[in-house]
Motif scaffolding. Structure first.
Motif, mmCIF file in Angstrom:
data_model
loop_
_atom_site.group_PDB
_atom_site.id
_atom_site.type_symbol
_atom_site.label_atom_id
_atom_site.label_comp_id
_atom_site.label_asym_id
_atom_site.label_seq_id
_atom_site.Cartn_x
_atom_site.Cartn_y
_atom_site.Cartn_z
ATOM 1 N N LYS A 12 0.839 -1.202 0.000
ATOM 2 C CA LYS A 12 0.000 0.000 0.000
ATOM 3 C C LYS A 12 0.872 1.249 0.000
ATOM 4 C CE LYS A 12 -4.171 -1.841 2.148
ATOM 5 N NZ LYS A 12 -5.158 -1.673 3.252
ATOM 6 N N PRO A 13 0.594 2.202 -0.892
ATOM 7 C CA PRO A 13 1.439 3.403 -0.997
ATOM 8 C C PRO A 13 1.503 4.213 0.300
ATOM 9 C CG PRO A 13 -0.012 3.192 -2.913
ATOM 10 C CD PRO A 13 -0.472 2.186 -1.906
ATOM 11 N N ASP A 14 0.409 4.221 1.067
ATOM 12 C CA ASP A 14 0.389 5.024 2.292
ATOM 13 C C ASP A 14 0.897 4.259 3.506
ATOM 14 O OD1 ASP A 14 -1.693 3.268 2.257
ATOM 15 O OD2 ASP A 14 -3.123 4.601 3.264
ATOM 16 N N CYS A 15 1.436 3.040 3.296
ATOM 17 C CA CYS A 15 1.922 2.227 4.417
ATOM 18 C C CYS A 15 3.424 1.943 4.263
ATOM 19 C CB CYS A 15 1.125 0.926 4.527
ATOM 20 S SG CYS A 15 1.615 -0.105 5.941
ATOM 21 N N ARG A 33 0.344 -3.836 10.498
ATOM 22 C CA ARG A 33 -0.041 -2.439 10.739
ATOM 23 C C ARG A 33 -1.386 -2.129 10.098
ATOM 24 N NH1 ARG A 33 4.214 2.264 9.465
ATOM 25 N NH2 ARG A 33 5.094 1.435 11.408
ATOM 26 N N CYS A 34 -1.579 -2.562 8.873
ATOM 27 C CA CYS A 34 -2.874 -2.337 8.212
ATOM 28 C C CYS A 34 -3.983 -3.111 8.923
ATOM 29 C CB CYS A 34 -2.794 -2.761 6.748
ATOM 30 S SG CYS A 34 -1.736 -1.698 5.736
#
Length: 214
Positions: free
Chosen positions: A15-18, A38-39
């Motif tokens: 994921k780009p935001d992770c 984390r997600c």
């Protein structure tokens, strides 16, 4: 590498935001279907923070919900997406027509402490501080002066019962002596000096001439 092997591997979330990196054995991912922790925590936290039927801020405290402007960092969320005990920062607008102040606060602070608009709270505190204690008002201490009070110039709704003798609010007075046209401006503090004989009616008690005047 077979999917069921126990080799420990290093992974990175796509994921780009992770972009979180973690270590896990291959079979936990290939066979058990485990992914980015984390997600996963974020999804569980978001699910736990969402209210069930009849539990939302909009349903439990609809009056407070009407003051909600936005949930900071959660575009599209409404009062139906919040629990009354949520710690998410929200932006609120005071419902009082003379105020309409906007301020940030989480719902749990508002519901747990019964807090509201901080500007109105400060105004109420100041108003309570300047109001006299029972038996200490201008009406109680100097009833003769209170009879001459016409109005508090900037706050016409106040009466002698709501003024301290030491108040610095400018008032308008009218002489109580029959037939005297005297009218003047002074504060309760100026009038209550010297046992209630300060700044009296200028018609009955004209100012003394200076010794330097002819």
């Amino acid at each position: 590498m077979p999917p069921g092997c126990n080799d420990v591997c290093l992974w990175r979330c796509r994921k780009p935001d992770c972009g979180y990196e973690w270590k896990a054995v291959l079979n936990s991912r290939a066979l058990a279907g485990r992914g980015c922790s984390r997600c996963g925590h974020a999804r569980v936290g978001a699910a736990n923070s969402r209210p069930g039927p009849g539990e939302s801020l909009a349903e439990v405290t609809p009056t407070m919900a009407e003051e909600l402007i936005e949930i900071v960092g959660h575009p599209g969320w409404t009062a139906f997406d919040l629990l009354p005990t949520s710690n998410k920062t929200c932006q609120w607008r005071c419902p009082e027509p003379h105020c309409r102040f906007e301020y940030p606060a989480p719902p749990n602070r508002r519901t747990g402490q019964s807090s509201g608009c901080p500007r109105c709270a400060r105004r109420r505190t100041v108003a309570a501080r300047v109001r006299p204690k029972p038996g200490k008002s201008l009406q109680d201490v100097h009833p003769a002066l209170a009879d001459e009070l016409v109005e508090v110039i900037d706050e016409a709704n106040l009466t002698a019962k709501e003024l301290r003798p030491s108040s610095t609010k400018l008032c308008r007075w009218a002489c109580s002596k029959p037939g005297c046209p005297g009218r003047w401006k002074a504060t309760p503090d100026q009038r209550s000096r010297r046992g209630g004989t300060g700044k009296r009616c200028p018609a009955c008690h004209p100012p003394r001439k200076s010794r330097t005047q002819p």
